[in-house]
Design a protein around this motif. Structure first.
Motif, PDB file in Angstrom:
ATOM      1  N   PHE A 226       0.822  -1.213   0.000  1.00  0.00           N
ATOM      2  CA  PHE A 226       0.000   0.000   0.000  1.00  0.00           C
ATOM      3  C   PHE A 226       0.852   1.256   0.000  1.00  0.00           C
ATOM      4  CE2 PHE A 226       0.577  -1.669   4.282  1.00  0.00           C
ATOM      5  CZ  PHE A 226       1.052  -0.574   4.989  1.00  0.00           C
ATOM      6  N   ARG A 227       2.081   1.165   0.512  1.00  0.00           N
ATOM      7  CA  ARG A 227       2.967   2.326   0.568  1.00  0.00           C
ATOM      8  C   ARG A 227       3.508   2.704  -0.807  1.00  0.00           C
ATOM      9  NH1 ARG A 227       6.007  -0.941   5.213  1.00  0.00           N
ATOM     10  NH2 ARG A 227       5.510  -2.464   3.602  1.00  0.00           N
ATOM     11  N   GLN A 228       3.336   1.793  -1.777  1.00  0.00           N
ATOM     12  CA  GLN A 228       3.873   2.044  -3.117  1.00  0.00           C
ATOM     13  C   GLN A 228       2.766   2.143  -4.166  1.00  0.00           C
ATOM     14  OE1 GLN A 228       7.734   0.075  -4.122  1.00  0.00           O
ATOM     15  NE2 GLN A 228       7.296  -1.208  -2.341  1.00  0.00           N
ATOM     16  N   SER A 229       1.565   2.525  -3.745  1.00  0.00           N
ATOM     17  CA  SER A 229       0.462   2.734  -4.688  1.00  0.00           C
ATOM     18  C   SER A 229       0.567   4.143  -5.258  1.00  0.00           C
ATOM     19  CB  SER A 229      -0.876   2.558  -3.973  1.00  0.00           C
ATOM     20  OG  SER A 229      -1.942   2.771  -4.868  1.00  0.00           O
ATOM     21  N   ILE A 230       0.856   4.243  -6.564  1.00  0.00           N
ATOM     22  CA  ILE A 230       1.153   5.561  -7.151  1.00  0.00           C
ATOM     23  C   ILE A 230       0.336   5.860  -8.406  1.00  0.00           C
ATOM     24  CG2 ILE A 230       3.481   5.697  -6.180  1.00  0.00           C
ATOM     25  CD1 ILE A 230       4.587   4.665  -8.842  1.00  0.00           C
ATOM     26  N   TYR A 231      -0.807   5.177  -8.563  1.00  0.00           N
ATOM     27  CA  TYR A 231      -1.616   5.403  -9.756  1.00  0.00           C
ATOM     28  C   TYR A 231      -3.033   5.846  -9.420  1.00  0.00           C
ATOM     29  CZ  TYR A 231       2.231   3.442 -12.366  1.00  0.00           C
ATOM     30  OH  TYR A 231       3.478   3.235 -12.919  1.00  0.00           O
ATOM     31  N   GLY A 232      -3.172   6.620  -8.331  1.00  0.00           N
ATOM     32  CA  GLY A 232      -4.477   7.135  -7.952  1.00  0.00           C
ATOM     33  C   GLY A 232      -5.080   8.008  -9.034  1.00  0.00           C
ATOM     34  N   PHE A 233      -4.238   8.707  -9.813  1.00  0.00           N
ATOM     35  CA  PHE A 233      -4.746   9.571 -10.890  1.00  0.00           C
ATOM     36  C   PHE A 233      -5.420   8.758 -11.989  1.00  0.00           C
ATOM     37  CE2 PHE A 233      -0.404   8.445 -11.940  1.00  0.00           C
ATOM     38  CZ  PHE A 233      -0.433   8.215 -13.311  1.00  0.00           C
ATOM     39  N   ARG A 234      -5.206   7.437 -11.990  1.00  0.00           N
ATOM     40  CA  ARG A 234      -5.894   6.555 -12.947  1.00  0.00           C
ATOM     41  C   ARG A 234      -7.050   5.801 -12.283  1.00  0.00           C
ATOM     42  NH1 ARG A 234      -0.828   3.355 -15.668  1.00  0.00           N
ATOM     43  NH2 ARG A 234       0.286   5.144 -16.555  1.00  0.00           N
ATOM     44  N   GLY A 235      -7.306   6.078 -11.033  1.00  0.00           N
ATOM     45  CA  GLY A 235      -8.405   5.412 -10.344  1.00  0.00           C
ATOM     46  C   GLY A 235      -7.993   4.306  -9.394  1.00  0.00           C
ATOM     47  N   ALA A 236      -6.668   4.071  -9.244  1.00  0.00           N
ATOM     48  CA  ALA A 236      -6.210   3.025  -8.324  1.00  0.00           C
ATOM     49  C   ALA A 236      -6.618   3.369  -6.894  1.00  0.00           C
ATOM     50  CB  ALA A 236      -4.690   2.878  -8.411  1.00  0.00           C
ATOM     51  N   LEU A 237      -7.041   2.354  -6.158  1.00  0.00           N
ATOM     52  CA  LEU A 237      -7.480   2.539  -4.771  1.00  0.00           C
ATOM     53  C   LEU A 237      -6.703   1.597  -3.857  1.00  0.00           C
ATOM     54  CD1 LEU A 237     -11.343   2.724  -5.311  1.00  0.00           C
ATOM     55  CD2 LEU A 237      -9.873   4.587  -4.565  1.00  0.00           C
ATOM     56  N   PRO A 238      -5.662   2.082  -3.185  1.00  0.00           N
ATOM     57  CA  PRO A 238      -4.895   1.203  -2.290  1.00  0.00           C
ATOM     58  C   PRO A 238      -5.756   0.626  -1.170  1.00  0.00           C
ATOM     59  CG  PRO A 238      -4.264   3.513  -1.998  1.00  0.00           C
ATOM     60  CD  PRO A 238      -5.119   3.449  -3.222  1.00  0.00           C
ATOM     61  N   GLU A 239      -6.884   1.302  -0.880  1.00  0.00           N
ATOM     62  CA  GLU A 239      -7.785   0.805   0.164  1.00  0.00           C
ATOM     63  C   GLU A 239      -8.346  -0.577  -0.177  1.00  0.00           C
ATOM     64  OE1 GLU A 239      -7.468   5.151   0.211  1.00  0.00           O
ATOM     65  OE2 GLU A 239      -8.094   3.755  -1.355  1.00  0.00           O
ATOM     66  N   LEU A 240      -8.485  -0.884  -1.463  1.00  0.00           N
ATOM     67  CA  LEU A 240      -8.971  -2.208  -1.862  1.00  0.00           C
ATOM     68  C   LEU A 240      -8.008  -3.290  -1.385  1.00  0.00           C
ATOM     69  CD1 LEU A 240     -10.142  -1.433  -5.520  1.00  0.00           C
ATOM     70  CD2 LEU A 240     -11.601  -1.773  -3.509  1.00  0.00           C
ATOM     71  N   PHE A 241      -6.716  -2.973  -1.467  1.00  0.00           N
ATOM     72  CA  PHE A 241      -5.692  -3.900  -0.987  1.00  0.00           C
ATOM     73  C   PHE A 241      -5.636  -3.909   0.538  1.00  0.00           C
ATOM     74  CE2 PHE A 241      -1.201  -4.570   0.278  1.00  0.00           C
ATOM     75  CZ  PHE A 241      -1.030  -5.861  -0.194  1.00  0.00           C
ATOM     76  N   MET A 242      -5.669  -2.734   1.136  1.00  0.00           N
ATOM     77  CA  MET A 242      -5.545  -2.625   2.591  1.00  0.00           C
ATOM     78  C   MET A 242      -6.725  -3.272   3.320  1.00  0.00           C
ATOM     79  SD  MET A 242      -4.148   1.325   2.708  1.00  0.00           S
ATOM     80  CE  MET A 242      -3.791   1.394   4.472  1.00  0.00           C
ATOM     81  N   ASN A 243      -7.898  -3.236   2.689  1.00  0.00           N
ATOM     82  CA  ASN A 243      -9.103  -3.799   3.320  1.00  0.00           C
ATOM     83  C   ASN A 243      -9.487  -5.157   2.746  1.00  0.00           C
ATOM     84  OD1 ASN A 243      -9.406  -1.523   4.969  1.00  0.00           O
ATOM     85  ND2 ASN A 243     -10.496  -0.429   3.345  1.00  0.00           N
ATOM     86  N   PHE A 244      -8.570  -5.771   2.028  1.00  0.00           N
ATOM     87  CA  PHE A 244      -8.837  -7.074   1.410  1.00  0.00           C
ATOM     88  C   PHE A 244      -9.278  -8.106   2.453  1.00  0.00           C
ATOM     89  CE2 PHE A 244      -7.444 -11.295   0.041  1.00  0.00           C
ATOM     90  CZ  PHE A 244      -7.974 -11.371  -1.239  1.00  0.00           C
TER      91      PHE A 244
END
Length: 595
Positions: A226-244
């Motif tokens: 989650f610390r290396q999620s860098i594509y939020g401008f394309r719609g990436a949501l690190p929360e999906l991974f963090m709350n898996f």
């Protein structure tokens, strides 16, 4: 191969859901190969029952190569887009060669907004962002910073989808959305028993829904950081991974936190930086260095980029003199424009470098065009320079077509004359063309005369910009205001790297590549986004500047994650370079900028 305890836990995992938090340098690829091998060899799982999703095509190809070496050729491996394309093709939906051309999009948006000037890049980014959230033009939009109103975007989005439907066009987002529709209509037809998803921290909503349809059990493992999620401008949501762990019952969480890449002080400092942002997360764990060795860490602050470029290249020269491997030195930056001065300085000192994604300052259209004029002024027989100018479609030859250029080339070959000589003696079919040719010839001859009188190259460039309306060319070609400003500023950057007033020498400096043993030799220059997954002995992170990095228009958490990616690339040495003071640099060193 010997695995550590955490790696072994993930590799041995068989049934049920598992999330692997794979920190920087923790051996993610080793884990992927080990898990697949374990499923096949230890648990006798059929290769065809395993699907592995990779974030990029290059990573997917590399993974396939490694699996093939182990004779695992029936494991399905691909990106989200390639897997979706296979399924769509199987259903008789051919999307492969029907991507919508950008010029069609531009024309469509101009019509929708009743204007001849639109920012196609920004509009497409907005539409793609909405699609990642599965929002059509009929829905309420998810907020995204944009210079257009929602009503404008709704008009563009509707016109865009209508155009695609009418002409059988698709975009890359359609691959995922269409495939999801197919999966819902054909429940259970395209499923696997075991699913591995790499870089899940960069998945978006539609991708998360796809993986749920591809698995017919709970045997799913997602891997990421989650610390290396860098594509939020394309719609990436690190929360999906963090709350898996909340989506699947009894999820096994494995924290691979041993860093095999970096020295201890590099690891400790990166922990200190990111912990401020993510320390409260339930499964947060500091990375642990696999070594007690410390590397060299330094910070530098400069007044501007020109001062920065001189000093950074001084330091790189010293490293090379001290026998540091030039191929293990990397320069990372937030935006391509941050590399301009440093690239120019490297070239002046004849230091070998390799710049990623063909983003060299000297290959920018406006720089290549101005250099083309300089070359033609220096030598009217320079056919390549004339071709660069003609094909740029700049004043006064903006509307001269390809047929005329083909005739000019043919005539030049027949009469053994230069393209320029053929151009000025060509019999043009229209009066305006003849008139514009005379303007072009007059300008070139006037500039040649100025050069012969030894005016400065800086003044010569200024006169080229005025004579051939280069600034108007830039504003006409690039709709985005930031792009326009950046490219106009690049002309000033070019002028600042003129040393002496010998035009021939300056042209040689611009055009002659540095001698290298191979195309991969030299100092590596790339954006931080492009560096993800890579590692080097020594890393310079440059252009850390308030308002630009962190970018004032971007989400601060995303910018912090981008900084974290940058500071976890080096194995041994890290040099942070800021323009004036920097929040991120101070946070990295545990200093309070407000004290």
């Amino acid at each position: 191969m010997k695995f550590n305890k955490q790696q072994q836990l993930a590799i041995d995992h068989k049934d049920g859901a598992c999330v692997v938090i794979s920190g920087a340098g923790s051996g993610k690829t080793t884990l992927l190969i080990g898990r697949i091998s374990n499923l096949i060899e230890k648990y006798n799982i059929n290769q065809k029952d395993i699907l592995t999703i990779s974030f990029t095509r290059n990573t997917a190809n590399e993974l396939k190569k490694k699996l093939k070496a182990l004779n695992y050729t029936d494991v399905s491996v691909g990106t989200f887009h390639s897997i979706c394309m296979r399924i769509l093709s199987n259903e008789g939906i051919d999307v492969r060669n029907h991507l919508i051309p950008e010029w069609e999009s531009k024309k469509c948006f101009e019509t929708a907004l009743v204007t001849d000037k639109v920012d196609t890049k920004e509009i497409l980014s907005f539409i793609g962002y909405q699609k990642s959230y599965m929002k059509s033009y009929k829905d309420e939009f998810v907020f995204k910073d944009c210079k257009y109103t929602d009503d404008d975007m709704r008009l563009c989005y509707k016109a865009y989808e209508t155009l695609k439907t009418k002409n059988g066009f698709y975009d890359l987002d359609d691959y995922l959305l269409l495939c999801y529709d197919v999966l819902l209509k054909n429940k259970g037809k395209y499923t696997w028993k075991y699913l591995l998803v790499d870089e899940h921290q960069d998945s978006n909503i539609i991708q998360n829904l796809l993986i749920k349809e591809w698995i017919n059990t709970d045997n799913i493992m997602v891997i990421g950081d989650f610390r290396q999620s860098i594509y939020g401008f394309r719609g990436a949501l690190p929360e999906l991974f963090m709350n898996f762990y909340k989506e699947y019952k009894n999820t096994n969480v494995v924290n691979m936190d041993i860093n095999y890449r970096s020295c201890k002080n590099l690891v400790d400092n990166s922990n200190r930086f990111i912990k401020k942002y993510y320390g409260d997360y339930k499964y947060y764990s500091d990375s642990v260095a696999n070594t007690d060795d410390n590397g060299d860490i330094n910070k530098y602050s400069y007044f501007d980029r020109k001062e920065e470029s001189h000093d950074i290249v001084d330091k790189i020269e010293k490293l090379i003199q001290d026998e540091h491997d030039v191929n293990e030195i990397a320069i990372l930056y937030r935006n391509n424009s941050h590399a301009d001065y440093i690239e120019c300085e490297l070239r002046h000192r004849k230091l070998p470098y390799q710049i990623s994604n063909d983003s060299s300052f000297f290959k920018r259209k406006e720089i290549s065009l101005i250099v083309g004029y300089l070359r033609l002024i220096n030598n009217v027989h320079d056919d390549e320079a004339f071709e660069i100018i003609y094909k740029a479609q700049c004043y006064p030859t903006k509307f001269f077509g390809g047929k005329i250029f083909d005739d000019i080339k043919s005539k030049a070959g027949q009469k053994n004359i230069s393209y320029y000589e053929s151009f000025i003696s060509y019999n043009y079919p229209k009066t305006w063309q003849s008139s514009n040719e005379r303007v072009f010839e007059k300008n070139i001859q006037y500039l040649k005369m100025q050069n012969e009188k030894h005016i400065s190259i800086q003044t010569l460039i200024d006169n080229i910009v005025k004579s051939f309306q280069i600034k108007e060319y830039i504003t006409d070609k690039y709709e985005n205001i930031d792009d326009q400003t950046d490219r106009i500023n690049s002309i000033e950057t070019l002028k600042k790297f003129i040393k002496g007033d010998n035009l021939g020498s300056f042209i040689d400096y611009v055009n002659n590549p540095i001698n290298k043993k191979s195309k991969d030799d030299g100092i590596k220059m790339m954006t931080i986004h492009g560096s993800k997954g890579l590692e080097f002995d020594t890393v310079f992170v440059v252009g850390i500047e308030e308002g630009k990095f962190p970018n004032a228009k971007s989400d601060l958490l995303e910018e912090a994650r981008l900084m974290y990616v940058a500071i976890t690339r080096p194995r041994k040495n890290l040099y942070l370079s800021s323009i004036l003071d920097s929040t991120f640099v101070n946070e990295y060193f545990g200093e309070d900028i407000h004290k």
